[in-house]
Write a protein that holds these residues in place. Structure first.
Motif, short mmCIF file in Angstrom:
data_model
loop_
_atom_site.label_atom_id
_atom_site.label_comp_id
_atom_site.label_asym_id
_atom_site.label_seq_id
_atom_site.Cartn_x
_atom_site.Cartn_y
_atom_site.Cartn_z
N TYR A 147 -0.26 -2.50 2.74
CA TYR A 147 0.06 -3.43 1.65
C TYR A 147 1.08 -4.44 2.13
O TYR A 147 1.79 -4.22 3.11
CB TYR A 147 0.65 -2.68 0.45
N LYS B 227 0.31 -6.09 -2.58
CA LYS B 227 -1.10 -6.46 -2.54
C LYS B 227 -1.72 -5.88 -1.27
O LYS B 227 -1.15 -5.99 -0.19
CB LYS B 227 -1.22 -7.98 -2.56
N ARG B 228 -2.87 -5.26 -1.40
CA ARG B 228 -3.58 -4.69 -0.24
C ARG B 228 -4.11 -5.85 0.61
O ARG B 228 -4.77 -6.76 0.10
CB ARG B 228 -4.72 -3.81 -0.73
N ILE B 229 -3.82 -5.82 1.90
CA ILE B 229 -4.26 -6.91 2.78
C ILE B 229 -5.59 -6.56 3.42
O ILE B 229 -5.88 -5.40 3.69
CB ILE B 229 -3.22 -7.23 3.86
N GLN B 230 -6.42 -7.56 3.62
CA GLN B 230 -7.68 -7.37 4.31
C GLN B 230 -7.49 -7.57 5.82
O GLN B 230 -8.05 -6.85 6.62
CB GLN B 230 -8.73 -8.36 3.79
N LYS B 231 -6.69 -8.58 6.18
CA LYS B 231 -6.36 -8.87 7.57
C LYS B 231 -4.94 -9.40 7.62
O LYS B 231 -4.48 -10.06 6.70
CB LYS B 231 -7.28 -9.96 8.12
N THR B 232 -4.26 -9.13 8.72
CA THR B 232 -2.93 -9.69 8.89
C THR B 232 -3.06 -11.12 9.41
O THR B 232 -4.17 -11.61 9.67
CB THR B 232 -2.09 -8.88 9.90
N ARG C 193 -6.57 -5.36 11.08
CA ARG C 193 -6.98 -4.78 9.80
C ARG C 193 -6.22 -3.48 9.56
O ARG C 193 -5.82 -2.82 10.50
CB ARG C 193 -8.48 -4.49 9.81
N PRO D 160 -9.22 3.01 5.43
CA PRO D 160 -10.03 2.34 4.41
C PRO D 160 -9.47 2.63 3.00
O PRO D 160 -8.83 3.66 2.77
CB PRO D 160 -11.41 2.97 4.56
N THR D 161 -9.72 1.76 2.08
CA THR D 161 -9.17 1.86 0.73
C THR D 161 -9.58 3.16 0.05
O THR D 161 -8.75 3.80 -0.59
CB THR D 161 -9.62 0.67 -0.13
#
Length: 87
Positions: free
Chosen positions: A40, A50-55, A60, A64-65
Protein backbone atom coordinates in the motif's frame (compact mmCIF):
# COMPACT_ATOMS: atom_id res chain seq x y z
CA UNK A 1 -0.95 -12.50 14.06
CA UNK A 2 -1.27 -14.58 17.22
CA UNK A 3 2.04 -16.25 16.46
CA UNK A 4 3.80 -12.88 16.68
CA UNK A 5 2.26 -12.02 20.05
CA UNK A 6 3.12 -14.32 22.92
CA UNK A 7 1.32 -14.20 26.24
CA UNK A 8 3.85 -11.77 27.69
CA UNK A 9 3.30 -9.34 24.81
CA UNK A 10 -0.47 -9.57 25.27
CA UNK A 11 -0.02 -9.00 29.01
CA UNK A 12 2.06 -5.90 28.25
CA UNK A 13 -0.64 -4.57 25.91
CA UNK A 14 -3.33 -5.14 28.54
CA UNK A 15 -1.19 -3.35 31.13
CA UNK A 16 -0.73 -0.39 28.76
CA UNK A 17 -4.51 -0.23 28.28
CA UNK A 18 -5.17 -0.36 32.01
CA UNK A 19 -2.69 2.48 32.61
CA UNK A 20 -4.34 4.56 29.89
CA UNK A 21 -1.35 4.71 27.56
CA UNK A 22 -3.36 3.27 24.65
CA UNK A 23 -6.98 2.34 23.99
CA UNK A 24 -8.25 -1.04 22.83
CA UNK A 25 -9.54 0.66 19.68
CA UNK A 26 -5.97 1.75 18.83
CA UNK A 27 -5.16 -1.90 18.12
CA UNK A 28 -7.98 -2.12 15.55
CA UNK A 29 -6.04 -0.23 12.87
CA UNK A 30 -2.94 -1.77 11.29
CA UNK A 31 0.34 0.11 11.82
CA UNK A 32 1.92 2.00 8.93
CA UNK A 33 4.58 -0.69 8.48
CA UNK A 34 1.89 -3.32 7.88
CA UNK A 35 0.44 -1.28 5.02
CA UNK A 36 3.87 -0.70 3.47
CA UNK A 37 4.74 -4.40 3.67
CA UNK A 38 1.46 -5.39 2.01
CA UNK A 39 1.95 -3.09 -0.98
CA UNK A 40 0.00 0.00 0.00
CA UNK A 41 0.99 3.62 -0.46
CA UNK A 42 -0.31 6.67 1.40
CA UNK A 43 -1.96 9.27 -0.83
CA UNK A 44 -0.48 12.71 -0.27
CA UNK A 45 -3.74 14.64 -0.65
CA UNK A 46 -6.19 12.52 1.36
CA UNK A 47 -3.79 10.60 3.62
CA UNK A 48 -5.62 7.32 2.93
CA UNK A 49 -3.83 4.07 2.14
CA UNK A 50 -4.23 2.86 -1.44
CA UNK A 51 -3.12 -0.48 -2.90
CA UNK A 52 -0.56 0.13 -5.63
CA UNK A 53 -0.47 -1.77 -8.90
CA UNK A 54 3.08 -0.69 -9.79
CA UNK A 55 5.68 1.50 -8.14
CA UNK A 56 7.26 4.47 -9.81
CA UNK A 57 10.05 2.18 -11.03
CA UNK A 58 7.80 -0.61 -12.32
CA UNK A 59 7.95 -3.03 -9.38
CA UNK A 60 4.77 -4.87 -8.45
CA UNK A 61 3.65 -5.93 -4.96
CA UNK A 62 4.85 -9.46 -4.17
CA UNK A 63 1.56 -10.66 -2.65
CA UNK A 64 -1.59 -10.82 -4.81
CA UNK A 65 -4.62 -9.02 -3.38
CA UNK A 66 -6.64 -12.19 -2.79
CA UNK A 67 -3.80 -13.69 -0.69
CA UNK A 68 -3.25 -10.72 1.63
CA UNK A 69 -3.71 -11.65 5.29
CA UNK A 70 -6.52 -10.11 7.29
CA UNK A 71 -5.46 -7.81 10.10
CA UNK A 72 -6.64 -9.13 13.46
CA UNK A 73 -6.75 -7.20 16.74
CA UNK A 74 -4.27 -9.14 18.86
CA UNK A 75 -6.26 -8.84 22.09
CA UNK A 76 -9.87 -9.27 20.95
CA UNK A 77 -9.17 -11.66 18.08
CA UNK A 78 -11.62 -9.94 15.72
CA UNK A 79 -10.77 -9.12 12.11
CA UNK A 80 -10.55 -5.35 11.86
CA UNK A 81 -9.19 -4.93 8.33
CA UNK A 82 -9.82 -7.24 5.39
CA UNK A 83 -7.77 -6.02 2.39
CA UNK A 84 -9.96 -7.83 -0.13
CA UNK A 85 -13.13 -6.09 1.08
CA UNK A 86 -11.77 -2.80 2.51
CA UNK A 87 -8.88 -2.23 0.16
Amino acid sequence: MDILFSNSAKRTLRRMISKGLIKLEDLDTPPDGWFLAMGYERETVTGKWKRIQKTQYGARPSIPTHKLPKYVNSLTGKVTFDPVIDG
